[in-house]
Design a protein around this motif. Sequence first.
Motif, PDB file in Angstrom:
ATOM      1  N   ALA A 122      30.511  58.962  17.057  1.00  0.00           N
ATOM      2  CA  ALA A 122      29.444  58.048  16.621  1.00  0.00           C
ATOM      3  C   ALA A 122      30.030  56.729  16.131  1.00  0.00           C
ATOM      4  CB  ALA A 122      28.609  58.705  15.528  1.00  0.00           C
ATOM      5  N   ALA A 123      31.104  56.800  15.359  1.00  0.00           N
ATOM      6  CA  ALA A 123      31.745  55.584  14.851  1.00  0.00           C
ATOM      7  C   ALA A 123      32.338  54.756  15.982  1.00  0.00           C
ATOM      8  CB  ALA A 123      32.827  55.949  13.834  1.00  0.00           C
ATOM      9  N   ALA A 124      32.916  55.432  16.978  1.00  0.00           N
ATOM     10  CA  ALA A 124      33.499  54.724  18.116  1.00  0.00           C
ATOM     11  C   ALA A 124      32.427  53.996  18.914  1.00  0.00           C
ATOM     12  CB  ALA A 124      34.254  55.704  19.004  1.00  0.00           C
ATOM     13  N   ALA A 125      31.269  54.636  19.086  1.00  0.00           N
ATOM     14  CA  ALA A 125      30.171  53.995  19.814  1.00  0.00           C
ATOM     15  C   ALA A 125      29.673  52.759  19.080  1.00  0.00           C
ATOM     16  CB  ALA A 125      29.031  54.990  20.014  1.00  0.00           C
ATOM     17  N   ASP A 126      29.570  52.862  17.769  1.00  0.00           N
ATOM     18  CA  ASP A 126      29.148  51.713  16.971  1.00  0.00           C
ATOM     19  C   ASP A 126      30.174  50.594  17.056  1.00  0.00           C
ATOM     20  OD1 ASP A 126      27.416  50.512  14.738  1.00  0.00           O
ATOM     21  OD2 ASP A 126      29.405  50.544  13.803  1.00  0.00           O
ATOM     22  N   ALA A 127      31.448  50.961  16.966  1.00  0.00           N
ATOM     23  CA  ALA A 127      32.509  49.957  17.015  1.00  0.00           C
ATOM     24  C   ALA A 127      32.569  49.268  18.372  1.00  0.00           C
ATOM     25  CB  ALA A 127      33.856  50.609  16.685  1.00  0.00           C
ATOM     26  N   ALA A 128      32.323  50.030  19.446  1.00  0.00           N
ATOM     27  CA  ALA A 128      32.355  49.443  20.782  1.00  0.00           C
ATOM     28  C   ALA A 128      31.333  48.322  20.920  1.00  0.00           C
ATOM     29  CB  ALA A 128      32.104  50.520  21.834  1.00  0.00           C
ATOM     30  N   GLY A 129      30.212  48.453  20.216  1.00  0.00           N
ATOM     31  CA  GLY A 129      29.209  47.400  20.225  1.00  0.00           C
ATOM     32  C   GLY A 129      29.692  46.121  19.576  1.00  0.00           C
TER      33      GLY A 129
END
Length: 375
Positions: A122-129
């Motif tokens: 979840a954190a990686a997906a947010d960071a990718a944004g």
Amino acid sequence: MSDSPTRPLGVAVVGYSFMGKAHSHAWRNVAAFFPDVPRVRQQVLVGRDERAVEDAAERYGWAESATDWTELLDRDDVDVVDICTPGETHAEIALAALAAGKHVLVEKPLANTVAEAEAMVAAAADAAGRGVRSMIGFNYRRVPALALARALIAEGRIGTVRQVRAAYLQDWLADAAAPMTWRLRRESAGSGVLGDLGSHVVDQLHHLLGDRVTGARGHLRTFVTERTGPNGPEPVTVDDAAWATLELASGAVASVEVSRMATGRKNGLSLEVYGDRGSLAFDLERLNELQVDGCRVLVTETDHPYLDAWWPPGHVLGWDSTFLAQAADFLAAIGAGTDPSPSFADGLAVQRVLAAVEDSAGRSGARVDIDTEEL
């Protein structure tokens, strides 16, 4: 994290032992073999023992050392955080680094639990944004022979895959007098050989076949239940060996065996893939070779995966080369603004299989379904 396109990316590695040394080697040499990726600067090596990490930093080519990884979060000269610590700290460090805008590379397995892995995804997906990239370090994806095997399977060279035999066998714990280590404590390692070596095997199943494991039956065994630690005898709280039968979404079936008690096997990852029109076989102790329908192919030609970066045809590569290719792929993705592979989601998929094998072992080998809907 700096937005300057001209300054080399500052890298920090957390952990200076076995994996920290391998990753340091990669960061030190990646530009020499992969000149088109973004440049890096070996900024900081982090470890808990001040004198030991200072010595390692000097030997491995780092500009400086530190003993507190939280110091990296506010530093403008650190753009990449590479996590090579025991599994108990992966989630904490990765979540903090991503939140601070650092690109993150994490050694396998992704975390010690599925819940931790889900939080990291979840954190990686947010960071990718926000343009922040993350990757898990399954370095065997960068073995040229295995990359070739994946390509041959994808193009249909061996037809429909029916079954896979996979084993990863080592013997460094075969001696009952071998001392206690963090890898034998559940609180630090999460699991034993299942997570340590089994994670590589499961990732290869997913990656080579382009498939997902959907069901598992497993068994675990701890052969030596007590070892000598720094303060005397300690219980071993993880597995020494594991066996599993894994069912894949395509209908293929894989048999898996992993052990750190296999006397005489030093680092033996072997994979056999059988299709309805052919077969492939690989042994890590013969890293430059791939067996295609029983015939030996020496994977050292410049048109083979990753080989154009290295030596003239016929000159073999070693285990360490996979880490340079891994660093290069990560840097290339950062430079292109694309998501690198394998992703944290790939790491979570592996984590769910490992958890299912452990769950099955606790139920005398009963089949356990694996949820792949969110992957």
